[in-house]
Write a protein that holds these residues in place. Sequence first.
Motif, PDB file in Angstrom:
ATOM      1  N   MET A   8       0.876  -1.173   0.079  1.00 31.80           N
ATOM      2  CA  MET A   8      -0.017  -0.070  -0.037  1.00 31.80           C
ATOM      3  C   MET A   8       0.883   1.195  -0.060  1.00 31.80           C
ATOM      4  O   MET A   8       1.965   1.515   0.626  1.00 31.80           O
ATOM      5  CB  MET A   8      -0.823  -0.119   1.220  1.00 31.80           C
ATOM      6  CG  MET A   8      -1.809  -1.145   1.158  1.00 31.80           C
ATOM      7  SD  MET A   8      -2.874  -0.985   2.963  1.00 31.80           S
ATOM      8  CE  MET A   8      -4.441  -0.268   2.174  1.00 31.80           C
ATOM      9  N   ASN A   9       0.495   2.213  -0.714  1.00 28.63           N
ATOM     10  CA  ASN A   9       1.067   3.430  -0.585  1.00 28.63           C
ATOM     11  C   ASN A   9       0.651   4.471   0.576  1.00 28.63           C
ATOM     12  O   ASN A   9      -0.333   3.900   1.416  1.00 28.63           O
ATOM     13  CB  ASN A   9       0.955   4.301  -1.734  1.00 28.63           C
ATOM     14  CG  ASN A   9      -0.627   4.648  -2.281  1.00 28.63           C
ATOM     15  OD1 ASN A   9      -1.174   4.781  -1.337  1.00 28.63           O
ATOM     16  ND2 ASN A   9      -1.073   4.993  -3.451  1.00 28.63           N
ATOM     17  N   ARG A  10       1.435   5.468   0.769  1.00 23.43           N
ATOM     18  CA  ARG A  10       1.060   6.286   1.916  1.00 23.43           C
ATOM     19  C   ARG A  10      -0.524   6.783   2.080  1.00 23.43           C
ATOM     20  O   ARG A  10      -1.079   6.915   3.146  1.00 23.43           O
ATOM     21  CB  ARG A  10       1.947   7.515   1.839  1.00 23.43           C
ATOM     22  CG  ARG A  10       1.821   8.363   3.288  1.00 23.43           C
ATOM     23  CD  ARG A  10       2.731   9.560   3.133  1.00 23.43           C
ATOM     24  NE  ARG A  10       2.653  10.596   2.142  1.00 23.43           N
ATOM     25  CZ  ARG A  10       1.513  11.424   1.902  1.00 23.43           C
ATOM     26  NH1 ARG A  10       0.844  11.602   3.221  1.00 23.43           N
ATOM     27  NH2 ARG A  10       1.510  12.452   1.076  1.00 23.43           N
ATOM     28  N   LYS A  11      -0.946   7.042   1.030  1.00 26.19           N
ATOM     29  CA  LYS A  11      -2.301   7.612   1.005  1.00 26.19           C
ATOM     30  C   LYS A  11      -3.180   6.476   1.316  1.00 26.19           C
ATOM     31  O   LYS A  11      -4.279   6.835   2.094  1.00 26.19           O
ATOM     32  CB  LYS A  11      -2.645   8.319  -0.383  1.00 26.19           C
ATOM     33  CG  LYS A  11      -3.978   8.842  -0.532  1.00 26.19           C
ATOM     34  CD  LYS A  11      -4.131   9.638  -1.702  1.00 26.19           C
ATOM     35  CE  LYS A  11      -5.252  10.555  -1.613  1.00 26.19           C
ATOM     36  NZ  LYS A  11      -5.495  11.088  -3.000  1.00 26.19           N
ATOM     37  N   LEU A  13      -2.459   3.983   3.225  1.00 27.46           N
ATOM     38  CA  LEU A  13      -2.398   3.557   4.568  1.00 27.46           C
ATOM     39  C   LEU A  13      -2.829   4.688   5.581  1.00 27.46           C
ATOM     40  O   LEU A  13      -3.324   4.235   6.500  1.00 27.46           O
ATOM     41  CB  LEU A  13      -0.645   3.681   4.807  1.00 27.46           C
ATOM     42  CG  LEU A  13       0.307   2.447   4.317  1.00 27.46           C
ATOM     43  CD1 LEU A  13       1.355   2.431   4.500  1.00 27.46           C
ATOM     44  CD2 LEU A  13      -0.491   0.850   4.942  1.00 27.46           C
ATOM     45  N   GLU A  14      -2.885   5.847   5.272  1.00 32.03           N
ATOM     46  CA  GLU A  14      -3.554   6.979   5.897  1.00 32.03           C
ATOM     47  C   GLU A  14      -5.221   6.487   5.903  1.00 32.03           C
ATOM     48  O   GLU A  14      -5.760   6.977   6.953  1.00 32.03           O
ATOM     49  CB  GLU A  14      -3.208   8.366   5.439  1.00 32.03           C
ATOM     50  CG  GLU A  14      -1.793   8.903   5.749  1.00 32.03           C
ATOM     51  CD  GLU A  14      -1.488  10.147   5.397  1.00 32.03           C
ATOM     52  OE1 GLU A  14      -2.243  10.697   4.602  1.00 32.03           O
ATOM     53  OE2 GLU A  14      -0.244  10.631   5.527  1.00 32.03           O
ATOM     54  N   LYS A  15      -5.647   6.337   4.756  1.00 30.73           N
ATOM     55  CA  LYS A  15      -7.335   5.958   4.580  1.00 30.73           C
ATOM     56  C   LYS A  15      -7.390   4.944   5.694  1.00 30.73           C
ATOM     57  O   LYS A  15      -8.335   4.905   6.487  1.00 30.73           O
ATOM     58  CB  LYS A  15      -7.242   5.694   3.302  1.00 30.73           C
ATOM     59  CG  LYS A  15      -8.806   5.331   3.189  1.00 30.73           C
ATOM     60  CD  LYS A  15     -10.012   6.302   3.098  1.00 30.73           C
ATOM     61  CE  LYS A  15     -11.321   6.061   2.898  1.00 30.73           C
ATOM     62  NZ  LYS A  15     -12.254   5.831   3.586  1.00 30.73           N
ATOM     63  N   LEU A  16      -6.603   3.880   5.773  1.00 30.34           N
ATOM     64  CA  LEU A  16      -6.697   2.697   6.291  1.00 30.34           C
ATOM     65  C   LEU A  16      -6.842   3.096   7.848  1.00 30.34           C
ATOM     66  O   LEU A  16      -7.589   2.564   8.563  1.00 30.34           O
ATOM     67  CB  LEU A  16      -5.667   1.675   6.039  1.00 30.34           C
ATOM     68  CG  LEU A  16      -5.976   0.257   6.928  1.00 30.34           C
ATOM     69  CD1 LEU A  16      -7.198  -0.394   6.601  1.00 30.34           C
ATOM     70  CD2 LEU A  16      -4.943  -0.669   6.594  1.00 30.34           C
ATOM     71  N   LYS A  17      -5.931   3.647   8.373  1.00 28.83           N
ATOM     72  CA  LYS A  17      -5.655   4.385   9.612  1.00 28.83           C
ATOM     73  C   LYS A  17      -6.797   5.031   9.991  1.00 28.83           C
ATOM     74  O   LYS A  17      -7.301   4.829  11.253  1.00 28.83           O
ATOM     75  CB  LYS A  17      -4.464   5.244   9.670  1.00 28.83           C
ATOM     76  CG  LYS A  17      -4.280   5.742  11.039  1.00 28.83           C
ATOM     77  CD  LYS A  17      -2.944   6.561  11.077  1.00 28.83           C
ATOM     78  CE  LYS A  17      -2.847   7.318  12.568  1.00 28.83           C
ATOM     79  NZ  LYS A  17      -1.574   8.420  12.530  1.00 28.83           N
ATOM     80  N   SER A  18      -7.163   6.013   9.272  1.00 24.92           N
ATOM     81  CA  SER A  18      -8.628   6.684   9.570  1.00 24.92           C
ATOM     82  C   SER A  18      -9.778   5.901   9.567  1.00 24.92           C
ATOM     83  O   SER A  18     -10.453   6.035  10.704  1.00 24.92           O
ATOM     84  CB  SER A  18      -8.756   7.670   8.347  1.00 24.92           C
ATOM     85  OG  SER A  18      -9.927   8.433   8.593  1.00 24.92           O
TER      86      SER A  18
END
Length: 116
Positions: A8-11, A13-18
């Motif tokens: 996964m790219n950073r974007k 991963l951030e979506k998953l974190k959210s």
Amino acid sequence: MAIDLSGMNRKELEKLKSDVEKALISAQARDLRAAKKAAEKAAAEFGFSLGEISGGDSAAEKPKRAYKKRKPSKGTGVAKYRNPDDAKQTWTGKGRQPNWFKTAMEKGIDPATMEI
């Protein structure tokens, strides 16, 4: 359920974190509701309401915000000026000027001469 995070790219991963944070908040609220229902049921078995046990109405009870008590600042300052006519009268140099200080200024007395 295994998720491959390395692909996964950073974007993403951030979506998953959210999404995970939102799911955690939802799960916490769900657990809180379940705990309240269980507590109400346990209290009812003994013939009490949850409000009677906790000391307030459980439905209307909200956490109270704790405020720090402030210490009064009166008397904490060190005197900086002294009345040349009456040595008992002093002023810290903060706040409103006392009448004796204003009068001395009108007479043309330099504040430096009144310093302690």
